[in-house]
Structure formats: structure tokens, C-alpha cells
Design an enzyme around this catalytic site. Structure first.
Site, PDB file in Angstrom:
ATOM      1  N   ASP A 236       0.865  -1.176   0.000  1.00  0.00           N
ATOM      2  CA  ASP A 236       0.000   0.000   0.000  1.00  0.00           C
ATOM      3  C   ASP A 236       0.905   1.231   0.000  1.00  0.00           C
ATOM      4  O   ASP A 236       1.834   1.325   0.803  1.00  0.00           O
ATOM      5  CB  ASP A 236      -0.904  -0.021   1.241  1.00  0.00           C
ATOM      6  N   GLU A 279      -4.689   2.630  -4.079  1.00  0.00           N
ATOM      7  CA  GLU A 279      -3.223   2.585  -4.071  1.00  0.00           C
ATOM      8  C   GLU A 279      -2.703   1.261  -3.526  1.00  0.00           C
ATOM      9  O   GLU A 279      -1.546   1.177  -3.100  1.00  0.00           O
ATOM     10  CB  GLU A 279      -2.671   3.756  -3.249  1.00  0.00           C
TER      11      GLU A 279
END
Length: 780
Positions: A236, A279
């Protein structure tokens, strides 16, 4: 910032894949067509037997039919385009040879041969997989046919008509048919491949999307051989939201594309790389945990080299290795847990999964079956987890109407070897435990204990994380566990916890799977966190557990509880209601008065290892019903005494209006009462007649409601106070409290339907009911 380039997809091997796909599609059609040709050949053979004259031996012709039939049977077993083409070539050669043998000895051989020379290439043309097969098969067919024709019959019979049919019509038509069908199949294949690629690809980065990644991962685990390794990397990007917020989404999109390139460049083609969403990215590798950690560290360094306007990107990584027998979602859950620890530890780092405790069983399912097979009776089921034992505590739920225990929520507790309890904050700390695996382990422990502790007709409430709830195959697995301990899924209520880990769509689909097995579904802590009505209406739980704070929630100004209205709304949506956190007698009374179905809390029973006697709780619930019965009568009397003066004066105003007294004079006394906001007259369509007569409670200080502050602009015949008055003409009806559009305050309307000179009307007075301490109708 330059535009983000579109990542091209490799097309190597597309031709071979197209031919292989064509083979799969053509095989059934070719089998049927060639089998029909064998039947046609046999019919031709029978027809030849009816013609007098010398003929080739019947055995040779039957042998041709047998060979043709064997070639037809070989078609379904052809696994390569080469073998398929070879079968086709052999088939047409044997066929033309058989036809030539059949024509031996007839007076007009061209009548037998010419249709075959024309029709066979045309019919076979679409069945050839490749142009090479078509050209080779057609050349050999015509060569063999013409050799037989020229070698056995006088040349004068091979005249211009024969050459016209064979060369000018048959061969060109077959070529048009073959290449036309070939390019049609090819274009269809390319379009299908393109659509499949788009459906499986994240358009921004060119990586696999979540759906394709999960599908590939599940297929990979299904074919995993003993001794093979699989690991997952979950990453992430750190503080990515600030990049979009400060510099725009174009900059953020370019950063995501660059991250995708780093991942593609670092992994091998056989590995899977996906943008999971936002993301978040994931990688599935055919390596062990150590190899995955080394790759994750290289990826971390590669991403850290990507520039952003205010510095460099960074990412946090979680790495987990696959354990035998677990699903992909479980593997991803453990990688996600490691990722959370990387975030909590400061970001821009790699964390590995926590190793299982020595001697702990890998599967909670195995644990339950072991308890059953070992004949464990009424002793407490335990499960080893790190340095503690997992045990079950049960808290009762009571049906308020039945005044009895109807279910028990199983709560997980940890106990050290010395008997001391592990604090919940330590036990459930996200940085110290694999939440998904702990959730599954809790189900094993609770079911192992519930089999001998729960009464025979009680529900067992099992808490379940959304990520566990939607995990593929877990509905089937949990059903096996439930039945293994002697329970039925109908007695188990799965209580979806308020947590991240699953979209509403995924949970809705999962709920249907669990319902098919017989489980009941509950949503926990409604009124807190992410919970909302849309989530409820899409999951459609059987029960809704309201957060304890909703018992204490009140309306603004009047401090009236909102619980009754909320319970009514959920009942109308078809859901039963459980109130948690009942800790005082007053809260229990409110739950009963609000028509709550089930209640749970320390007042009715604390969580404990053993099931406590329900007698004390039964008495408390019964006393709450008595208090409500007494209070309802008192509440009704107080409300009626407060409203009666307004009823009396409203009847007097109606009499005055019928006698022709002007509106202001007729309403003068009623409008002078302290709680009067305004007196009004509505026609039979609910529209106001004339002006309202304002009272002492009228206020101009409602600026935010000015667009709707004029009651003369609206129709009011949809309001209960209008409808009830019309249904009972001549009676002064007091409404339940409502929020007034004109004043923006809780109000009560006292209305009366009367026949005036202008026709049937509803006259009324609106009263300010916003002050604290005012009695409300008992039904409220």
C-alpha cells in the site's frame, strides 16, 4: 506532466492460441460433418450395388468406409492442429479413393465422380483449421482425383465442362469459403481476446485487476503440487491521498502507473501482479517466504526511487506464505495483517506474517474434529494461540416478549497458562495478531464449547469479520464444522462485525450463500462506524443489533428517545431488532416500550464460561412490563390534561365560525393560549383558507426555513392530523408530535372537521411541543 502511456500487451503466441481455440470449436462440427459424409458414402455404395455391370470388390469399398469411420472417431482425440490437419488430409484422400472405387465399371463414371469433385472441397473448406492445411489437403485431393480420372477413363470424357466445374467453380469457391471462414474466426478470436484482456486489466497501470488476480490465484492454489511454494505480497502506497489532494489526480495517476512498471519489471512473467484497488497492489509468487521477502525489499527500494513533487514515494509491504489447505483469501488476509503492522511500525518497510505458535493446529476445522473424535465431553474446548489459550464466554440474549433466554453471543477470551486473563486490548491488537486466522479459530472454539453448553432451542451468535464472511468456500467449511459438533446451521446466527474487509456487494452475495446452508444473518453495532441503511437493505440481515449508544440517543430539544422510531423503521424493513448494552433498569424499560425484540447487556447477564440461571433477568423484564403498563396510563392522563383546554376552545371556535363570526374573533381565545403557534382553516384539499391567526408561540426566528415557512403555499391533506380529523368529523383530534415545516420545532396539531359556509373544512391549532418535560402520547 506528460500523459500516461498505454501499456501494450504481448501478442506472442497469439496465432498458436487462435489455432488451438479453433481446434476446440471445430472439433464437434468436423465430427458431425465427417460422420454424415460416411453415411452418404454408404448410401452411394448401396446405390452402386443396384447398378449392373462389373464393379470393384465390395470388401475394398467397405474397407474405405471403415477407415473413414475410424478417422471420424480420431477427431475428438486430436489434441494438436497438426494431428487434426493430418486426419483431414487422410480423410479426403480415402474418401476420393472410395468414390473412385465405387465408380469402377459404370457406363457414365463422371456422373458419379463430378459431384464429389465439386462438393467435397467446398464442404470441407470451412473445416480446415489453417490455410496450410487447406492448401495441402486441396492439392492432394485434386491430384489424387485427377490422377484417378485421367488414368482410368478416355480423355474425350474429360471435356471442358469437367474442367469448368472442377477448376473454375469448385476450387475458387472452396478457397473463398475457407479464407472467409478463417478470417471471420480469426477476427472473432482477436475481439474476444481483447475483451477478455480489458475485463481482466486495470486500465491505468496495465496490471491485472482484482477479479482476474483472485481467479488466477485460486486456480494456482487448486493445482498446487506437494512441495511447491506460493507466497503473497500486499503493498500500500504511503500517504498517497495527500498526493492527489495537493497536486491533483493526474499526478497521482502517473505515480500509480510508475509503481505498476516497477512491479512488472521486478517479477517474472509467470507471477501475477495486480492493482487491487486505489493505491493497493498485490503480487502472487511461486517462491517461499524468504524469497518473497527479498523481492518485497527490492520492490520497496524501487518504489522509493520514484519521485513525487514533494519528495519520493514510499510503500508499506506485508508478506505471507501459503499454508497447506488454506484458501487464497486467507493467505491475502495474513499478508494484509502484516501490511498493517508495517504501517503501524512507521511505513516504508516490509513485515512478514507472524509464525503460528508451536504445536498449534493449522486448521480450526481440524481442531473441532479432533475434539469430537477424542470424545471430549463437557470439558471446556481450548485452542492454543501464541502464548495463550483461547476460551469461550457466553452472554445471553433475551426475548423481551417471551421473557426468556433465546440465544447466546459467544465472546472470545484469552487465558495465560497460569490462569490469568489476557486483556482484550492486548489480545485483539491489530499489530500483534492475524485477525483473519484468529476469527476462524474463535469459531472452532465457540462451536466446540457450544455443543454441550447451549440449551437445545437456543441460538448461538458467532461474531464474524467481513473478510472472513466473504472468503470463498468458508460457508461450506463452517457448515461442516457446525454439523461436526452436533448443531444445525439454523441454530447459528452469524453476526457481521463492524469492520473493514468487504464491500457491501460481496457481503450481500455471501449472505445468500450462508442462507442457503440455513444460517441466520445479523449485522452488529448498527449506528456506529460504517453502518448505514443502505448496507442493511442490501445485505438484508435477519436481525440488526443496535449499538448501545442508540438507547441513550435523544432528539434535539425535546430529549425524547429516538429508539422507538428506529425500531419501527427496521421492523417495516423486515428485520428483527436486538439492543445491546442494556445496563440499567431505565434502559430495559425503554427497550420494552420501544418494541425491541431482543435485549442483551450486563443488566440481563454478563459474559461467562457457564450459562447462568435466567430467573433474575426474567423478573426484571416482567417488572419493566409492569412499569410500562402503569406509566402508559399516567402518560395518557397527563397528555390529555395538557391538550384538553385546546380541544375545548377549538370546539368553541368551530361553533363561532359556523355562526359567521370573523376568523380573528373566532380564534381569539384559542390563539391566546401560551403554546399556540397559529390557528388555521384548511379546505377539503388541505390548502389553507385565508390567513392564520398567530399565537404567543409564533416565532419569526426560523431564517433557515424561510423557503417553506409560509403554510399557505402548501397542501396539508397528506398529514395525519388532517386525515384523522376527516375520518372523525366533529371530534377534536390531537396528533402525535411532529417536526413542523413552518416553525422548525416539534409540534402537536389539534384539529376538527366541520361544515362551514364555504364547505367542509378542517380547522386547527398548532401547538409548540418543544419544551422539555411535556408529556407525549403513550403510543410514542
Amino acid at each position: 506532466m506528460s500523459a500516461i502511456p498505454t501499456q501494450s500487451q504481448p501478442e506472442s503466441g497469439a496465432r498458436e492460441r487462435f489455432h488451438q481455440r479453433s481446434l476446440e470449436h471445430q472439433r464437434p462440427l468436423s465430427t458431425v460433418t465427417m460422420a454424415f459424409t460416411v453415411v452418404a458414402f454408404l448410401c452411394m455404395l448401396v446405390a452402386r450395388m443396384l447398378v449392373n455391370g462389373p464393379a470393384a470388390p465390395l470388401g475394398y469399398r467397405l474397407l474405405c468406409a471403415l477407415v473413414l469411420a475410424l478417422l471420424v472417431l480420431a477427431i475428438p482425440r486430436a489434441r494438436s492442429t497438426l494431428s487434426f490437419g493430418a486426419i483431414g488430409v487422410a480423410y479426403v484422400l480415402v474418401l476420393i479413393g472410395g468414390i473412385a472405387l465405387n465408380a469402377v465399371g459404370v457406363a457414365q463414371p463422371l456422373l458419379w465422380l463430378l459431384p464429389a469433385l465439386v462438393v467435397i472441397p467446398i464442404c470441407a473448406a470451412p473445416l480446415w483449421l489453417t490455410p496450410a492445411h487447406f492448401i495441402a489437403g486441396s492439392v492432394l485431393f485434386y491430384a489424387a482425383a485427377l490422377a484417378l480420372l485421367l488414368g482410368n477413363w478416355p480423355a474425350h470424357e474429360v471435356d471442358a465442362a469437367v474442367w469448368t466445374w472442377v477448376i473454375a467453380i469448385g476450387a475458387p469457391t472452396s478457397a473463398v469459403f475457407h479464407f472467409g471462414f478463417y478470417y471471420f474466426r480469426r477476427n472473432h478470436f482477436l475481439l474476444e481476446s481483447r475483451l477478455a484482456q480489458l475485463a481482466a486489466t486495470d486500465p491505468l497501470t496495465g496490471l491485472q485487476n482484482r477479479r482476474a488476480f483472485v481467479k488466477h490465484a485460486e486456480e494456482r492454489l487448486d493445482t498446487l503440487a506437494p512441495g511447491e511454494y506460493v507466497s503473497a505480497i500486499f503493498l500500500d502506497l504511503d500517504n498517497f491521498k495527500s498526493l492527489n489532494d495537493r497536486f491533483g489526480h493526474t499526478v497521482g495517476d502517473h505515480a500509480l502507473f510508475q509503481v505498476g512498471q516497477v512491479l512488472l519489471d521486478a517479477v517474472l512473467p509467470r507471477h501475477s501482479v495486480s492493482r487491487i484497488g486505489g493505491e493497493e497492489f498485490a503480487v502472487l509468487l511461486d517462491v517461499d517466504l524468504d524469497g518473497a521477502l527479498r523481492l518485497a525489499e527490492r520492490l520497496r527500494a524501487g518504489i522509493a526511487a520514484i519521485e513525487r513533487p514533494d519528495g519520493h514515494l514510499s510503500a508499506s509491504f506485508g508478506v505471507a506464505g501459503h499454508r497447506r489447505g488454506e484458501s487464497f483469501m486467507v493467505l491475502l488476509d495474513r499478508a494484509d495483517e502484516a501490511l498493517l503492522r508495517a504501517k503501524h511500525a512507521g511505513r516504508n518497510r516490509v513485515c512478514a506474517e507472524r509464525a503460528p505458535a508451536p504445536g498449534a493446529p493449522l486448521s480450526p476445522l481440524d481442531h473441532v474434529f479432533a475434539l469430537r473424535d477424542a470424545g471430549v465431553g463437557r470439558s471446556t474446548a481450548r485452542y492454543r494461540w501464541d502464548d495463550m489459550q483461547l476460551i469461550s464466554h457466553f452472554q445471553p440474549l433475551y426475548s423481551l416478549s417471551h421473557q426468556k433466554q433465546v440465544g447466546f453471543e459467544a465472546l472470545l477470551r484469552g487465558e495465560h497458562d497460569d490462569g490469568t486473563m489476557v486483556p482484550p486490548m492486548v489480545m485483539f491488537a491489530p499489530s500483534s495478531n492475524d485477525e483473519g486466522a484468529l476469527d476462524r479459530a474463535s469459531h472452532a472454539v465457540h462451536l466446540g464449547n457450544a455443543r454441550h453448553l447451549l440449551p437445545g432451542d437456543a441460538w448461538l451468535f458467532l461474531n464474524i469479520l467481513p473478510s472472513t464472511f466473504i472468503a470463498k468456500g468458508y460457508a461450506d467449511q463452517l457448515t461442516k464444522v457446525v454439523r461436526a459438533v452436533g448443531l444445525e446451521p439454523e441454530r447459528v446466527v452469524l453476526e457481521i462485525l463492524e469492520s473493514h474487509g468487504g464491500s457491501v456487494d460481496d457481503m450481500s452475495r455471501a449472505a445468500e450463500r450462508y442462507r442457503r446452508h440455513g444460517f441466520l444473518i445479523a449485522v452488529d453495532d448498527f449506528g456506529a462506524g460504517q453502518s448505514n441503511l443502505d448496507r442493511l437493505l442490501r445485505i438484508r440481515p435477519d436481525l440488526v443489533k443496535l449499538d448501545g449508544e442508540l438507547i441513550r440517543a435523544t432528539t434535539h430539544g425535546t430529549c425524547q428517545p429516538i429508539l422507538p422510531k428506529l425500531v419501527s423503521l427496521l421492523h417495516q424493513a423486515g428485520m428483527l431488532v436486538v439492543v445491546e448494552g442494556v445496563e440499567t433498569t431505565e434502559e430495559l424499560i425503554l427497550a420494552v416500550e420501544s418494541n425491541v425484540d431482543f435485549a442483551q447487556g450486563y443488566l440481563l447477564g454478563r459474559p461467562a464460561r457457564e450459562i447462568a440461571s435466567p430467573e433474575s433477568a426474567r423478573r426484571q423484564i416482567d417488572e419493566a412490563f409492569d412499569v410500562i403498563a402503569q406509566g402508559r396510563a399516567r402518560q395518557h392522563a397527563l397528555f390529555e390534561s395538557e391538550v384538553e383546554p385546546y380541544r375545548r376552545e377549538l370546539r368553541g371556535a368551530a361553533e363561532a365560525l359556523r355562526a359567521g363570526v370573523p376568523v380573528d374573533e373566532a380564534f381569539a381565545t384559542l390563539a391566546g393560549f401560551g403554546r399556540s403557534i397559529s390557528c388555521f382553516i384548511l379546505d377539503d384539499t388541505g390548502r389553507q383558507i385565508g390567513h392564520e391567526v398567530r399565537g404567543p408561540a409564533w416565532s419569526e426566528d426560523v431564517a433557515s426555513l424561510q423557503p417553506v415557512a409560509n403554510p399557505r403555499d402548501a397542501r396539508w391533506d397528506h398529514r395525519p392530523y388532517f386525515r384523522n380529523a376527516v375520518l372523525r368529523p366533529g371530534d377534536a383530534i390531537a396528533s402525535n408530535p411532529y417536526l413542523s415545516l413552518a416553525s422548525g420545532r416539534p409540534c402537536i396539531a389539534v384539529t376538527l372537521a366541520a361544515q362551514l359556509a364555504s364547505g367542509r373544512c378542517v380547522i386547527g391549532v398548532e401547538l409548540d411541543w418543544s419544551a422539555q418535560g411535556l408529556p407525549w402520547p403513550a403510543s410514542e
